[in-house]
Enzyme design. Structure first.
Site, PDB file in Angstrom:
ATOM      1  N   HIS A  27       0.861  -1.178   0.000  1.00 57.60           N
ATOM      2  CA  HIS A  27       0.000   0.000   0.000  1.00 57.60           C
ATOM      3  C   HIS A  27       0.896   1.225   0.000  1.00 57.60           C
ATOM      4  O   HIS A  27       1.852   1.301   0.782  1.00 57.60           O
ATOM      5  CB  HIS A  27      -0.915   0.010   1.227  1.00 57.60           C
ATOM      6  CG  HIS A  27      -2.068   0.941   1.062  1.00 57.60           C
ATOM      7  ND1 HIS A  27      -1.918   2.307   1.136  1.00 57.60           N
ATOM      8  CD2 HIS A  27      -3.386   0.720   0.817  1.00 57.60           C
ATOM      9  CE1 HIS A  27      -3.095   2.885   0.938  1.00 57.60           C
ATOM     10  NE2 HIS A  27      -4.000   1.946   0.746  1.00 57.60           N
ATOM     11  N   ARG A  83      -2.210   1.127  -7.384  1.00 61.25           N
ATOM     12  CA  ARG A  83      -1.392   1.123  -6.181  1.00 61.25           C
ATOM     13  C   ARG A  83       0.073   0.783  -6.433  1.00 61.25           C
ATOM     14  O   ARG A  83       0.970   1.367  -5.830  1.00 61.25           O
ATOM     15  CB  ARG A  83      -1.965   0.114  -5.171  1.00 61.25           C
ATOM     16  CG  ARG A  83      -3.177   0.627  -4.437  1.00 61.25           C
ATOM     17  CD  ARG A  83      -3.701  -0.414  -3.469  1.00 61.25           C
ATOM     18  NE  ARG A  83      -4.842   0.116  -2.738  1.00 61.25           N
ATOM     19  CZ  ARG A  83      -5.605  -0.618  -1.952  1.00 61.25           C
ATOM     20  NH1 ARG A  83      -5.350  -1.907  -1.791  1.00 61.25           N
ATOM     21  NH2 ARG A  83      -6.624  -0.073  -1.315  1.00 61.25           N
ATOM     22  N   HIS A 109       0.809  -4.967   2.142  1.00 61.17           N
ATOM     23  CA  HIS A 109      -0.612  -4.789   2.395  1.00 61.17           C
ATOM     24  C   HIS A 109      -1.464  -5.992   2.022  1.00 61.17           C
ATOM     25  O   HIS A 109      -2.335  -6.397   2.788  1.00 61.17           O
ATOM     26  CB  HIS A 109      -1.101  -3.560   1.629  1.00 61.17           C
ATOM     27  CG  HIS A 109      -2.520  -3.180   1.874  1.00 61.17           C
ATOM     28  ND1 HIS A 109      -2.999  -2.871   3.127  1.00 61.17           N
ATOM     29  CD2 HIS A 109      -3.575  -3.042   1.017  1.00 61.17           C
ATOM     30  CE1 HIS A 109      -4.288  -2.572   3.051  1.00 61.17           C
ATOM     31  NE2 HIS A 109      -4.654  -2.673   1.783  1.00 61.17           N
ATOM     32  N   GLU A 128      -8.554 -13.226   1.218  1.00 66.36           N
ATOM     33  CA  GLU A 128      -7.168 -13.001   0.818  1.00 66.36           C
ATOM     34  C   GLU A 128      -6.355 -14.287   0.720  1.00 66.36           C
ATOM     35  O   GLU A 128      -5.345 -14.337   0.019  1.00 66.36           O
ATOM     36  CB  GLU A 128      -6.485 -12.038   1.790  1.00 66.36           C
ATOM     37  CG  GLU A 128      -5.124 -11.565   1.315  1.00 66.36           C
ATOM     38  CD  GLU A 128      -4.498 -10.519   2.212  1.00 66.36           C
ATOM     39  OE1 GLU A 128      -3.326 -10.167   1.987  1.00 66.36           O
ATOM     40  OE2 GLU A 128      -5.180 -10.037   3.137  1.00 66.36           O
ATOM     41  N   ARG A 179      -4.287  -5.793  -6.914  1.00 65.34           N
ATOM     42  CA  ARG A 179      -5.705  -5.652  -6.561  1.00 65.34           C
ATOM     43  C   ARG A 179      -6.175  -4.210  -6.674  1.00 65.34           C
ATOM     44  O   ARG A 179      -5.532  -3.296  -6.177  1.00 65.34           O
ATOM     45  CB  ARG A 179      -5.933  -6.155  -5.126  1.00 65.34           C
ATOM     46  CG  ARG A 179      -7.368  -5.943  -4.646  1.00 65.34           C
ATOM     47  CD  ARG A 179      -7.613  -6.587  -3.299  1.00 65.34           C
ATOM     48  NE  ARG A 179      -6.876  -5.964  -2.227  1.00 65.34           N
ATOM     49  CZ  ARG A 179      -7.212  -4.817  -1.629  1.00 65.34           C
ATOM     50  NH1 ARG A 179      -8.275  -4.142  -2.045  1.00 65.34           N
ATOM     51  NH2 ARG A 179      -6.489  -4.338  -0.625  1.00 65.34           N
TER      52      ARG A 179
END
Length: 446
Positions: free
Chosen positions: A162, A208, A269, A293, A304
């Site tokens: 992240h 991301r 993350h 997950e 993702r």
């Protein structure tokens, strides 16, 4: 599909986007209270999104609100029995079929829990890295026990960092939600320069992986350990209303989200890969299902899209129920027998030290930027810990480290054989007994 860098399964994505709304309706029916504005559900936009489409609850506590609603429902159902603080050591399988699990109680007693169907929903493996947004228990247990049981594992080299976790002395790597950037926050390097225009046309709302790599590049160029997220254009009242949890957390460390630039850096993350499932959540081991997950459904590809983790769990969780209802009952109980050599009573280095060494190896060689030489070196260093599989384990932290080591080896090896940044279209599937460290980790119990 774009955020996943071309590796998403179009069939799985089709299921997610078409069945997602019904799943949200289910959550509302079961008591989840999403935020409203002017009589309508409030929507927000996050990284790589083109529309405001994300529901939220209590500003920035959506996950907690969903857990609250569903937990209350489970307590009302007499058919649901909840065991707190129990630990699954291994699955019980025979001839490619799962019959339940070996469970350790809080007092150390072990029992075989027989089941017509077993569902893994144990989360990810953020503890592979020293800096993570995940809790301490995210040690990859579900993927590791599924691997030992013979289930196929796929794409575990794709670990999402992240971009914006709080990076401040004495504070944990607390997640500064992507929704903050969705509401207009910008990223600045330590010189105060806004920099995302140099990396992607969508600026702070790029996927991301792109934002995380851009931040690391800026940190290296400016010889800093962080960048800033700047949300000071919004009023204090708006910030408190929209992001109450983040605002209060930062305030505990003397940082005011409405008036201060907040220091952030990437942190591990989410793991895109995991236990391979079909479109109804069933793994390659019969009667063994997985959700969340811990899985590799094909939805996320190499990266993702923000907020799709909750959507995936809702959609495929409902599908698992559909499939289990069609299963015939198990009419036999397998004999539980020893299948591994007798374990040895050998001294084990303190688990805290072993875990820290593993995390340092992963951060240095298997982080955001990787190359073949570093991966090979990291892989060899990780193999030095394999002796733990010859030891007699009994404590939860020992099992967790063994599972974490399994994931570290799988991740590093998968990264080695995928030779481009995004990865190619060939699936990298591991089957226990056919990979490089195979039989030594078939079972954790003697």
């Amino acid at each position: 599909m774009i955020a996943g860098a071309g590796l998403c399964s179009s069939v799985a994505v089709d299921v997610l986007v078409h069945e997602g709304p019904a799943g949200v309706t289910d959550l509302i029916r079961m008591g989840t209270e999403f935020d409203m504005e002017d009589g309508q559900y409030a929507l927000t936009k996050e990284g790589a999104h083109s529309q405001r489409r994300i529901l939220h609850a209590q500003g920035d506590a959506t996950g907690a609100e969903i857990v609250r609603a569903l937990s209350e429902r489970t307590k009302q159902d007499p058919n649901i029995e909840i065991w707190d603080d129990h630990y699954v050591i291994d699955l019980i399988t025979e001839d490619g079929e799962c019959y339940g699990a070996l469970v350790q109680k809080p007092d150390g007693q072990r029992i075989f829990v027989r089941a017509d169907a077993t569902i893994l929903c144990s989360g990810g493996a953020g503890q592979l890295f020293r800096y993570t947004t995940n809790p301490d228990i995210a040690t990859g247990d579900g993927i590791a026990i599924a691997y030992r049981a013979g289930a196929d594992i796929r794409d575990v080299e794709f670990i999402q960092f992240h971009p914006t976790a709080l990076c401040y002395p004495g504070a944990p790597r607390f997640l500064i939600s992507e929704a903050v950037r969705g509401e207009g926050a910008v990223l600045r390097n330590i010189k105060g320069e806004r920099f995302m225009e140099r990396y992607h046309p969508r600026l702070e709302l790029a996927p991301r992986d792109i934002v995380a790599r851009a931040i690391v590049s800026e940190m290296e160029a400016t010889k800093s350990t962080f960048v800033y997220i700047d949300f000071t254009h919004e009023s204090e009242e708006t910030v408190k209303h929209r992001f109450p949890t983040i605002y209060e957390f930062c305030l505990n460390y003397g940082l005011d989200l409405s008036s201060d630039w907040i220091p952030v850096a990437p942190a591990a993350h989410y793991m895109m890969g995991g236990v391979v499932t079909d479109l109804y959540g069933e793994t390659t081991v019969k009667r063994l299902f997985a959700c969340g997950e811990v899985t590799s459904t094909g939805v996320h590809g190499a990266n993702r899209l923000a907020s799709n983790s909750l959507s995936e769990a809702i959609v495929f969780g409902r599908r698992i129920v559909e499939r289990i209802r069609q299963l015939p009952r198990v009419d036999r109980i397998p004999e539980v027998r020893q299948e591994t050599p007798e374990r040895k009573d050998i001294a084990i280095q303190p688990i805290v030290e072993k875990k820290l060494k593993l995390q340092k190896v992963m951060l240095r060689y298997v982080g955001l930027f990787r190359n073949a030489q570093g991966l090979e070196k990291g892989y060899e260093e990780l193999k030095r810990h394999l002796s733990i599989f010859d030891a007699r384990l009994s404590k939860r932290e020992e099992y967790q480290f063994a599972n974490l080591l399994t994931l570290a080896l799988l991740t590093t090896h998968a990264a080695l054989i995928r030779e481009e940044s995004r990865g190619d279209t060939t699936e990298k599937i591991f089957r226990n007994g056919t990979t490089w460290f195979g039989e030594s980790i078939r079972y954790l119990t003697a």
